[in-house]
Design an enzyme around this catalytic site. Structure first.
Site, PDB file in Angstrom:
ATOM      1  N   GLU A  65      -9.810  -0.521  11.710  1.00  0.00           N
ATOM      2  CA  GLU A  65     -10.374  -1.420  10.517  1.00  0.00           C
ATOM      3  C   GLU A  65     -10.237  -3.157  10.889  1.00  0.00           C
ATOM      4  O   GLU A  65     -10.975  -3.797  10.607  1.00  0.00           O
ATOM      5  CB  GLU A  65      -9.775  -1.146   9.320  1.00  0.00           C
ATOM      6  CG  GLU A  65      -8.305  -1.421   8.990  1.00  0.00           C
ATOM      7  CD  GLU A  65      -7.921  -1.459   7.524  1.00  0.00           C
ATOM      8  OE1 GLU A  65      -8.629  -0.859   6.827  1.00  0.00           O
ATOM      9  OE2 GLU A  65      -6.794  -1.748   7.351  1.00  0.00           O
ATOM     10  N   GLY A 107       0.708  -1.251  -0.101  1.00  0.00           N
ATOM     11  CA  GLY A 107       0.128  -0.007   0.103  1.00  0.00           C
ATOM     12  C   GLY A 107       0.794   1.224  -0.143  1.00  0.00           C
ATOM     13  O   GLY A 107       2.067   1.116   0.641  1.00  0.00           O
ATOM     14  N   ARG A 131      -5.154  -2.130   9.188  1.00  0.00           N
ATOM     15  CA  ARG A 131      -5.089  -3.509   9.259  1.00  0.00           C
ATOM     16  C   ARG A 131      -5.280  -4.135  10.780  1.00  0.00           C
ATOM     17  O   ARG A 131      -6.079  -3.504  11.563  1.00  0.00           O
ATOM     18  CB  ARG A 131      -3.984  -4.417   8.804  1.00  0.00           C
ATOM     19  CG  ARG A 131      -3.937  -4.336   7.433  1.00  0.00           C
ATOM     20  CD  ARG A 131      -2.537  -5.191   6.945  1.00  0.00           C
ATOM     21  NE  ARG A 131      -2.143  -4.900   5.624  1.00  0.00           N
ATOM     22  CZ  ARG A 131      -2.718  -5.120   4.538  1.00  0.00           C
ATOM     23  NH1 ARG A 131      -3.668  -6.140   4.436  1.00  0.00           N
ATOM     24  NH2 ARG A 131      -2.001  -4.738   3.327  1.00  0.00           N
ATOM     25  N   LYS A 133       8.292   0.418   5.382  1.00  0.00           N
ATOM     26  CA  LYS A 133       7.261   1.441   5.113  1.00  0.00           C
ATOM     27  C   LYS A 133       5.793   0.770   5.375  1.00  0.00           C
ATOM     28  O   LYS A 133       5.831  -0.626   5.497  1.00  0.00           O
ATOM     29  CB  LYS A 133       7.109   1.375   3.489  1.00  0.00           C
ATOM     30  CG  LYS A 133       6.041   1.810   2.683  1.00  0.00           C
ATOM     31  CD  LYS A 133       5.275   0.902   1.951  1.00  0.00           C
ATOM     32  CE  LYS A 133       4.447  -0.226   2.490  1.00  0.00           C
ATOM     33  NZ  LYS A 133       3.465  -0.883   1.881  1.00  0.00           N
ATOM     34  N   THR A 134       4.965   1.630   5.822  1.00  0.00           N
ATOM     35  CA  THR A 134       3.707   1.177   6.215  1.00  0.00           C
ATOM     36  C   THR A 134       2.922   2.338   7.110  1.00  0.00           C
ATOM     37  O   THR A 134       3.323   2.717   8.112  1.00  0.00           O
ATOM     38  CB  THR A 134       3.384  -0.003   6.666  1.00  0.00           C
ATOM     39  OG1 THR A 134       1.740  -0.211   6.661  1.00  0.00           O
ATOM     40  CG2 THR A 134       3.933  -0.447   8.036  1.00  0.00           C
ATOM     41  N   ILE A 135       1.728   2.641   6.285  1.00  0.00           N
ATOM     42  CA  ILE A 135       1.083   3.597   7.141  1.00  0.00           C
ATOM     43  C   ILE A 135       0.656   2.858   8.538  1.00  0.00           C
ATOM     44  O   ILE A 135       0.136   3.985   9.385  1.00  0.00           O
ATOM     45  CB  ILE A 135      -0.232   4.526   6.591  1.00  0.00           C
ATOM     46  CG1 ILE A 135      -1.234   3.066   6.263  1.00  0.00           C
ATOM     47  CG2 ILE A 135       0.324   5.185   5.256  1.00  0.00           C
ATOM     48  CD1 ILE A 135      -2.655   3.692   5.908  1.00  0.00           C
ATOM     49  N   ASP A 136       0.271   1.758   8.737  1.00  0.00           N
ATOM     50  CA  ASP A 136      -0.451   1.054   9.533  1.00  0.00           C
ATOM     51  C   ASP A 136       0.716   0.875  10.912  1.00  0.00           C
ATOM     52  O   ASP A 136       0.324   0.855  12.242  1.00  0.00           O
ATOM     53  CB  ASP A 136      -0.309  -0.496   9.450  1.00  0.00           C
ATOM     54  CG  ASP A 136      -1.236  -0.564   8.265  1.00  0.00           C
ATOM     55  OD1 ASP A 136      -2.049   0.271   7.863  1.00  0.00           O
ATOM     56  OD2 ASP A 136      -1.220  -1.676   7.545  1.00  0.00           O
ATOM     57  N   LYS A 160     -26.198  16.997  16.705  1.00  0.00           N
ATOM     58  CA  LYS A 160     -27.118  16.188  16.381  1.00  0.00           C
ATOM     59  C   LYS A 160     -26.753  14.769  15.752  1.00  0.00           C
ATOM     60  O   LYS A 160     -27.500  14.008  15.395  1.00  0.00           O
ATOM     61  CB  LYS A 160     -28.186  16.773  15.224  1.00  0.00           C
ATOM     62  CG  LYS A 160     -27.595  17.229  14.095  1.00  0.00           C
ATOM     63  CD  LYS A 160     -28.656  17.907  13.304  1.00  0.00           C
ATOM     64  CE  LYS A 160     -28.046  18.378  11.936  1.00  0.00           C
ATOM     65  NZ  LYS A 160     -29.072  19.115  10.983  1.00  0.00           N
ATOM     66  N   TYR A 161     -25.574  14.785  15.611  1.00  0.00           N
ATOM     67  CA  TYR A 161     -25.043  13.421  14.698  1.00  0.00           C
ATOM     68  C   TYR A 161     -23.882  12.459  15.990  1.00  0.00           C
ATOM     69  O   TYR A 161     -22.988  13.295  16.375  1.00  0.00           O
ATOM     70  CB  TYR A 161     -24.154  13.502  13.583  1.00  0.00           C
ATOM     71  CG  TYR A 161     -25.258  14.200  12.547  1.00  0.00           C
ATOM     72  CD1 TYR A 161     -26.506  13.555  12.236  1.00  0.00           C
ATOM     73  CD2 TYR A 161     -25.103  15.187  11.812  1.00  0.00           C
ATOM     74  CE1 TYR A 161     -27.437  13.738  11.110  1.00  0.00           C
ATOM     75  CE2 TYR A 161     -25.735  15.477  11.007  1.00  0.00           C
ATOM     76  CZ  TYR A 161     -27.049  15.212  10.607  1.00  0.00           C
ATOM     77  OH  TYR A 161     -27.905  15.699   9.536  1.00  0.00           O
ATOM     78  N   TYR A 179      -7.424   5.667   2.571  1.00  0.00           N
ATOM     79  CA  TYR A 179      -7.023   6.191   1.400  1.00  0.00           C
ATOM     80  C   TYR A 179      -6.541   7.690   0.992  1.00  0.00           C
ATOM     81  O   TYR A 179      -5.592   8.035   0.584  1.00  0.00           O
ATOM     82  CB  TYR A 179      -7.720   5.772  -0.210  1.00  0.00           C
ATOM     83  CG  TYR A 179      -7.868   4.216  -0.249  1.00  0.00           C
ATOM     84  CD1 TYR A 179      -6.904   3.183  -0.609  1.00  0.00           C
ATOM     85  CD2 TYR A 179      -9.232   3.477   0.502  1.00  0.00           C
ATOM     86  CE1 TYR A 179      -6.989   1.890  -0.502  1.00  0.00           C
ATOM     87  CE2 TYR A 179      -9.170   2.306   0.440  1.00  0.00           C
ATOM     88  CZ  TYR A 179      -8.189   1.443   0.040  1.00  0.00           C
ATOM     89  OH  TYR A 179      -8.424  -0.015  -0.021  1.00  0.00           O
ATOM     90  N   GLU A 180      -7.474   8.419   1.852  1.00  0.00           N
ATOM     91  CA  GLU A 180      -7.161   9.518   2.038  1.00  0.00           C
ATOM     92  C   GLU A 180      -5.675  10.275   2.464  1.00  0.00           C
ATOM     93  O   GLU A 180      -5.340  11.202   2.363  1.00  0.00           O
ATOM     94  CB  GLU A 180      -8.285  10.553   3.159  1.00  0.00           C
ATOM     95  CG  GLU A 180      -9.424  10.463   2.574  1.00  0.00           C
ATOM     96  CD  GLU A 180     -10.309   9.069   2.769  1.00  0.00           C
ATOM     97  OE1 GLU A 180      -9.734   7.904   3.055  1.00  0.00           O
ATOM     98  OE2 GLU A 180     -11.520   8.830   2.823  1.00  0.00           O
ATOM     99  N   ASP A 233       5.615  -5.413   6.600  1.00  0.00           N
ATOM    100  CA  ASP A 233       6.230  -6.780   7.160  1.00  0.00           C
ATOM    101  C   ASP A 233       6.186  -7.739   6.025  1.00  0.00           C
ATOM    102  O   ASP A 233       7.133  -8.499   6.031  1.00  0.00           O
ATOM    103  CB  ASP A 233       5.089  -7.196   8.351  1.00  0.00           C
ATOM    104  CG  ASP A 233       3.975  -7.022   8.232  1.00  0.00           C
ATOM    105  OD1 ASP A 233       3.495  -6.542   6.873  1.00  0.00           O
ATOM    106  OD2 ASP A 233       3.031  -7.835   8.819  1.00  0.00           O
ATOM    107  N   ASP A 234       5.149  -7.961   5.251  1.00  0.00           N
ATOM    108  CA  ASP A 234       5.158  -9.149   4.268  1.00  0.00           C
ATOM    109  C   ASP A 234       6.348  -8.842   3.030  1.00  0.00           C
ATOM    110  O   ASP A 234       6.846  -9.935   2.675  1.00  0.00           O
ATOM    111  CB  ASP A 234       3.839  -9.223   3.685  1.00  0.00           C
ATOM    112  CG  ASP A 234       2.696  -9.736   4.658  1.00  0.00           C
ATOM    113  OD1 ASP A 234       3.163 -10.757   5.292  1.00  0.00           O
ATOM    114  OD2 ASP A 234       1.651  -9.485   4.417  1.00  0.00           O
ATOM    115  N   ARG A 260       1.162  -5.869  -4.887  1.00  0.00           N
ATOM    116  CA  ARG A 260       1.114  -6.672  -3.777  1.00  0.00           C
ATOM    117  C   ARG A 260       1.624  -8.080  -4.096  1.00  0.00           C
ATOM    118  O   ARG A 260       1.290  -9.049  -3.459  1.00  0.00           O
ATOM    119  CB  ARG A 260      -0.094  -6.678  -3.138  1.00  0.00           C
ATOM    120  CG  ARG A 260      -0.642  -5.426  -2.408  1.00  0.00           C
ATOM    121  CD  ARG A 260      -1.808  -5.547  -1.402  1.00  0.00           C
ATOM    122  NE  ARG A 260      -2.211  -4.519  -0.804  1.00  0.00           N
ATOM    123  CZ  ARG A 260      -1.499  -3.923   0.068  1.00  0.00           C
ATOM    124  NH1 ARG A 260      -0.665  -4.537   0.644  1.00  0.00           N
ATOM    125  NH2 ARG A 260      -2.052  -2.874   0.657  1.00  0.00           N
TER     126      ARG A 260
END
Ligand code: FBP
Length: 555
Positions: free
Chosen positions: A311, A81, A252, A202-205, A242-243, A425-426, A175-176, A145
Site C-alpha cells: 500500500e 491499528g 504502510r 504491536k503492528t501487522i506492518d 481470464k483475469y 482490515y480482513e 512505532d509512533d 490513534r
C-alpha cells in the site's frame, strides 16, 4: 453474544510459555547488559531524554527477586491499528500481575491514549479477561490513534496515573505509540513521578523490529490471512484463465507484508516499495514492468495473473513522493485556506497556484478518484493515509491504457481484464495464530516482570522466536535504543526508526531469486487458512520472513 464453535474452542487454548515465565515469580531475576545507544543521533537524543537515555538491555533469568511480590496497580492501553493477539498481551499481563500478588489491579484505558488523557478507565477482572483470551480484535478496551504531544496532554496523563495510584502504564502499540511511551517515561521522571512506562511491539506492518525485537505481534496472523486469500484468488485465476488480479496489501511504508505474502503464494509480480525507491523507478517504469509480464504471458496463451502491490508504493515512486510531500506541506501550512474550499474542483484550482509544475502535471494526470484520495486528511502523526489511496486501481487504469495503445499498434495481441482487491482490515482482527497467541501472552507476562522489577522506558522483548516457545528469551529493550531524529510536520522530532525491507536481507533475496520465473510461468502456491488445531508443522510454524532472518543471523 453468540459464539462460533471455533470461538469456544479457542478459549481452551493454553498459550505455550518460555521456561523462565513458568518459574515462581520470586525466582525470576533481572540480568543487566551493557548500556545502550540510540539507533542514530545519540547526542540529540541524550539531551532530549536526560533521565531515560541509554539504559541497559535486560533479560530474565533464574534467581531470587523479592520485588515481584508487592501488589501493583497497572493501566493498559491498546494504541493504533488492530493486530491479532492484543487481547493475549492483556491476558499475559493480567495473569502475571495476579501471580505476583492477587491484590494487584489492572485498569484498561478506553479507546487508546485518549483514555489515559481523559481518565476513561475501567477495572479489568478475571471474567473479562477470560471472555477475550485467544481472540482477535481490540474490542476488549478499544483502541485509538491520539498522539500524546501537548503539555496539557502530558499533564492530564500524569493526573490520571496519580488518581489511580498507578505503578505503571503499559502501551501496546507500533512505532509512533512506543515513541509516545518513551516521551511519557521522560515526562514522568522529569516531573518527579515514579510511574513506570512499558511498551509492547504491536503492528501487522512488521516494521517495528530490531536485532532484539525479532517481530511485532500480529504480522504472523495478518499475513497468513492475506496469503490464504491470495492463494485462493490465484487458484481461481488459474482455473478461469481470464483475469489479472491487482491486489493491494496493507503495511504502510514497509513492504514486509507484500514480501511475506509473495514468499507464501508465489504471485507473478510483487512490487517491493523499498526496491522501487532504491532503483528510482518512475510510475511509467512500474507500468512497463507489469505490461511486459502481461504481454509475455499472453504470448503463452496465459491472459491471467496475480500482482501484489504494497500500500505504501505510491510514496516510494519518486515523482509521487515529491507530489505527496508538497501536498503534505501545503495542506499543513495553508490548512485554514484548504479547509474553507468545499469542492474538489475548488481544491484543484487552488493547487494550480501552489504545486510545483512537475507535481501539478502528475496530479492532473491521475484519475479523479485517486486525486481526491490524495487530498484526504492526514493521520494524527502527519502521515498520508495510504490505506485510502486505491493504488491497485491506478495501476489497473494505466496498464489498461498502455495495452490498449499497444493493441492499436499491433505490439500486443492478448486479452486483458483486471480486477482490483485490497486486503488489510480482513486480517487485523483475525483469531491470533498459535504463534501470535503464544508470543503475545509472553509479551504481556514479560511486561509484568519489567514492571515488578522496577524498570521504566522499556519495550517488552521475547526473542529466539523460531525455536520452541520453551526456549524463548524474555526481557526488555530500552525504547531510546530504537530511536533517531526525523522530520515530522516540518520539525525534527525523536521517533522510533521504522524497519523497512532490507534489500540485502535473506527474505528479499529469496524472493528476488524466484521472481523472473514467477513473472512468466504459473507457479502459484496455496497456503490455505490459518490452522489452530493439528500438527505443529502446520499450526505453530511462523512466517518465512522470520525463519529466513533468524537463519541468516546465525551465519
Ligand atoms: P499501526 O501502524 O497502528 O499498527 O496500523 C497499521 C495499519 O493497519 C496500516 O497497515 C494501515 O495503513 C493503517 O493501519 C490503517 O489505519 P486505520 O486503521 O486508521 O484505517
Amino acid at each position: 453474544m453468540e459464539f462460533s464453535n471455533l470461538h469456544k474452542a479457542r478459549y481452551g487454548y493454553q498459550p505455550k510459555l518460555p521456561a523462565i515465565l513458568k518459574e515462581a515469580v520470586a525466582d525470576v531475576a533481572v540480568e543487566t547488559g551493557e548500556e545502550t545507544k540510540a539507533a542514530a543521533d545519540h547526542d540529540e537524543l541524550r539531551a532530549l531524554f536526560k533521565h531515560s537515555y541509554g539504559k541497559p538491555l535486560v533479560r530474565f533469568v533464574k534467581g531470587r527477586n523479592e520485588k515481584t511480590a508487592r501488589a501493583l496497580n497497572v493501566g493498559v492501553i491498546l494504541s493504533g491499528g488492530q493486530a491479532p493477539g492484543g487481547h493475549n498481551v492483556i491476558a499475559g499481563l493480567f495473569d502475571g500481575l495476579k501471580k505476583g500478588n492477587p491484590s494487584s489491579r489492572l485498569y484498561g484505558f478506553w479507546g487508546g491514549p485518549s483514555g489515559l488523557i481523559a481518565g476513561k478507565y475501567f477495572d479489568i477482572d478475571a471474567d473479562l479477561v477470560d471472555r477475550y483470551r485467544n481472540t482477535g480484535g481490540f474490542d476488549m478496551i478499544g483502541s485509538g490513534r491520539t498522539k500524546i504531544e501537548t503539555p496539557e496532554q502530558f499533564a492530564a496523563s500524569l493526573k490520571t496515573a496519580k488518581k489511580l495510584s498507578l505503578n505503571a502504564v503499559v502501551i501496546i502499540g507500533g512505532d509512533d505509540s512506543n515513541t509516545n511511551a518513551a516521551l511519557l517515561t521522560e515526562y514522568f521522571i522529569e516531573n518527579g513521578s515514579d510511574v513506570q512506562v512499558i511498551g509492547c511491539p504491536k503492528t501487522i506492518d512488521g516494521d517495528l523490529k530490531h536485532e532484539h525485537i525479532e517481530a511485532s505481534f500480529g504480522f504472523d496472523t495478518a499475513v497468513k490471512t492475506y496469503s490464504e486469500l491470495i492463494g485462493n484468488i490465484a487458484r481461481d485465476a488459474n482455473s478461469a484463465k481470464k483475469y489479472w488480479h491487482f491486489i493491494k496489501l496493507m503495511g504502510r511504508a514497509a513492504s514486509h507484508i507484500a514480501l511475506e505474502a509473495a514468499l507464501q503464494t508465489q504471485p507473478n509480480i510483487c512490487f517491493i516499495s523499498e526496491e522501487v525507491e532504491d532503483l528510482g523507478l518512475s510510475l511509467s517504469q512500474v507500468v512497463d514492468q507489469i505490461c511486459n509480464a502481461v504481454i509475455k504471458r499472453a504470448e503463452n496463451g496465459e491472459n491471467f495473473g496475480v500482482i501484489l502491490i504494497p500500500e505504501g508504493l505510491v510514496e516510494f515512486i519518486p515523482e509521487i513522493k515529491t507530489l505527496i510531500s508538497e501536498l503534505n506541506e501545503i495542506m499543513a501550512r495553508f490548512k485554514s485556506e484548504f479547509d474553507e474550499i468545499k469542492s474538489f474542483q475548488g481544491h484543484c484550482a487552488w493547487l494550480e497556484k501552489k504545486l510545483s509544475r512537475p507535481s501539478l502535471v502528475i496530479f492532473e494526470s491521475f484519475p479523479e478518484e485517486i486525486a481526491r484520495q490524495l487530498l484526504l486528511g492526514r493521520d494524527p502523526h502527519g502521515n498520508v493515509q495510504v490505506s485510502r489511496i486505491e493504488t491497485e486501481k491506478l495501476l489497473m487504469h494505466l496498464v489498461e491504457k498502455r495495452l490498449a495503445g499497444m493493441k492499436v499498434s499491433k505490439a500486443y495481441h492478448g486479452e486483458f481484464a483486471a480486477i482490483g482487491h485490497f486486503f488489510g482490515y480482513e486480517g487485523r482482527s483475525a483469531f491470533p495464530s498459535n504463534f501470535d497467541a503464544d508470543y503475545c501472552y509472553s509479551l504481556g507476562f514479560s511486561a509484568f516482570f519489567l514492571i515488578a522489577s522496577g524498570l521504566t522506558g522499556y519495550i517488552s522483548s521475547v526473542r529466539n522466536l523460531v525455536a520452541p516457545a520453551s526456549d524463548w528469551v524474555v526481557g526488555g529493550v530500552p525504547i531510546t535504543m530504537l530511536m533517531n531524529m526525523e522530520q515530522r510536520k516540518g520539525e525534527k522530532k525523536p521517533v522510533i526508526r521504522k524497519a523497512l525491507v532490507d534489500l540485502n536481507g535473506a527474505p528479499f533475496k529469496a524472493f528476488a531469486a524466484l521472481r523472473d520465473e514467477l513473472a512468466l510461468k504459473t507457479r502459484f502456491k496455496y497456503p490455505g487458512p490459518v490452522q489452530y488445531f493439528g500438527p505443529p508443522e502446520i499450526c505453530d510454524i511462523t512466517t518465512i520472513t522470520l525463519q529466513l532472518e533468524r537463519q541468516a543471523s546465525l551465519h
